[in-house]
Design a protein around this motif. Sequence first.
Motif, short mmCIF file in Angstrom:
data_model
loop_
_atom_site.label_atom_id
_atom_site.label_comp_id
_atom_site.label_asym_id
_atom_site.label_seq_id
_atom_site.Cartn_x
_atom_site.Cartn_y
_atom_site.Cartn_z
N GLY A 1 45.20 60.35 68.71
CA GLY A 1 45.52 60.81 67.14
C GLY A 1 46.43 60.77 66.85
N TRP A 2 47.22 61.62 66.89
CA TRP A 2 49.13 62.23 66.56
C TRP A 2 48.87 61.18 66.46
N VAL A 3 49.61 60.04 67.74
CA VAL A 3 49.89 58.31 67.78
C VAL A 3 49.94 57.99 67.04
N TYR A 4 48.19 57.62 66.18
CA TYR A 4 48.14 57.42 65.28
C TYR A 4 49.28 57.79 63.70
N MET A 5 48.90 58.72 63.33
CA MET A 5 49.65 59.26 62.39
C MET A 5 51.10 58.55 62.47
N ALA A 6 51.76 59.15 63.78
CA ALA A 6 53.24 58.59 63.47
C ALA A 6 53.64 57.16 63.63
N GLY A 7 52.31 56.88 63.08
CA GLY A 7 52.80 54.90 62.78
C GLY A 7 53.06 54.22 64.67
N GLY B 1 39.12 60.73 59.55
CA GLY B 1 39.06 59.99 58.52
C GLY B 1 39.97 60.17 57.14
N ARG B 2 38.35 60.57 56.34
CA ARG B 2 39.06 60.19 54.00
C ARG B 2 40.97 61.27 54.67
N GLN B 3 41.38 60.94 53.84
CA GLN B 3 43.24 61.48 53.56
C GLN B 3 43.62 61.94 55.14
N ARG B 4 42.84 60.47 56.13
CA ARG B 4 43.67 60.90 57.53
C ARG B 4 43.34 62.54 57.95
N ILE C 1 39.89 55.97 61.42
CA ILE C 1 40.38 54.46 61.42
C ILE C 1 40.89 54.16 62.37
N VAL C 2 41.25 54.89 63.94
CA VAL C 2 41.90 54.77 64.75
C VAL C 2 42.25 54.07 65.78
N GLY C 3 40.46 53.34 65.60
CA GLY C 3 40.12 52.81 66.49
C GLY C 3 40.76 52.95 68.09
N PHE C 4 39.30 53.10 68.79
CA PHE C 4 39.86 52.61 70.70
C PHE C 4 39.81 51.33 71.85
N ASP C 5 38.95 50.44 70.89
CA ASP C 5 39.15 49.36 72.03
C ASP C 5 39.62 49.26 73.02
N ARG C 6 41.59 48.85 72.61
CA ARG C 6 42.13 48.54 73.35
C ARG C 6 42.39 49.24 74.37
N ALA C 7 42.92 50.64 73.59
CA ALA C 7 42.88 51.82 74.13
C ALA C 7 42.34 51.96 75.92
N PHE C 8 41.12 51.84 75.31
CA PHE C 8 40.12 52.17 76.90
C PHE C 8 40.10 50.94 77.65
N LYS C 9 40.86 49.67 76.77
CA LYS C 9 41.08 49.04 78.15
C LYS C 9 42.48 49.15 78.74
N GLU C 10 43.40 49.46 77.94
CA GLU C 10 44.83 49.77 78.31
C GLU C 10 44.43 51.46 79.41
N ALA C 11 43.82 51.90 79.11
CA ALA C 11 43.32 52.94 80.21
C ALA C 11 42.75 52.95 81.46
N GLU D 1 39.61 69.39 64.82
CA GLU D 1 40.46 70.42 64.32
C GLU D 1 39.86 70.68 62.80
N GLN D 2 39.35 69.18 61.62
CA GLN D 2 38.98 69.37 60.92
C GLN D 2 37.38 69.39 60.85
N PHE D 3 36.01 69.81 59.80
CA PHE D 3 34.88 69.65 60.10
C PHE D 3 34.47 69.06 58.81
N GLY D 4 33.32 68.09 58.98
CA GLY D 4 32.45 68.17 58.15
C GLY D 4 31.69 69.25 58.07
N ALA D 5 30.79 68.79 58.62
CA ALA D 5 29.53 69.97 59.15
C ALA D 5 30.07 70.68 60.04
#
Length: 253
Positions: A166-172, A195-198, A207-217, A230-234
């Motif tokens: 998640g932090w990797v994605y946030m860093a672009g 999710g919304r507002q990151r 929005i991160v998307g993990f399909d390619r990450a699974f392949k590399e892992a 760390e943030q929760f809707g429910a």
Amino acid sequence: MAKVALHLAMLRDYAQKDILGTIKRAGEMGYPAVEFTGYFGAKVSEIQKVLTECGLEAIASHYSINWQDLKNMGKELAREIDYAQQLGIPRIITPWAPLQENPDIDDVNHLISIIEKAALQVNAAGLQFGYHNHVSDLILVNGRTVLDYLMQRIPRELLFLELDLGWVYMAGKSPDELIRTYSGRVPLIHFRDLGRQRKDTEIGNGIVGFDRAFKEAASAGVEYYIVTQEQFGASPIESAELSLLYFKNRGLA
């Protein structure tokens, strides 16, 4: 195949009041492994008993370095090492470093010196030492990221990386590219979705998307996919259950 684990910091509000009950709840959800962030006064024997009863593996513990009192780091870390050894936890991870908004090479060198000192102490005790990244670790300093300096200057036998996607994605940056870059040094991956507002959301709902990450892992030697949020809707419990369901639906748990 990598196992799915729960980062118990996700259930911090529950753990602070009842760490033993929180561990038990993780097992009841169906998680096979957990990662600790503090023990909240519980005895080693009490935690061992619950882990055994639930069939849970304790894979790592987060230890926050007191960056304002580094002269006592050795003593504090020794206590963390002792607890981990008694509990049979093989890895200790520092979860963050207080990098400035625009760090320079002196900041990088200071970070490396402290992390290397901690890594040497942990490894001397027969445990593994890891570093968990944030967005700030992916800032460029003289054309290279802070994380690159850290991983290149400290030998792989002393330091591994717990990559937070998640932090990797946030860093672009691209999560799959970072997994490939540090292949062989990323036994643990934090799965964090945005999710919304990151803001954090359940795995697979963002929005991160993990399909390619699974392949590399699969080829990078990743041993555990760790659910974190760390943030929760429910409620945190509901979010932990939904994220585990994501992995189950993919045949990974």
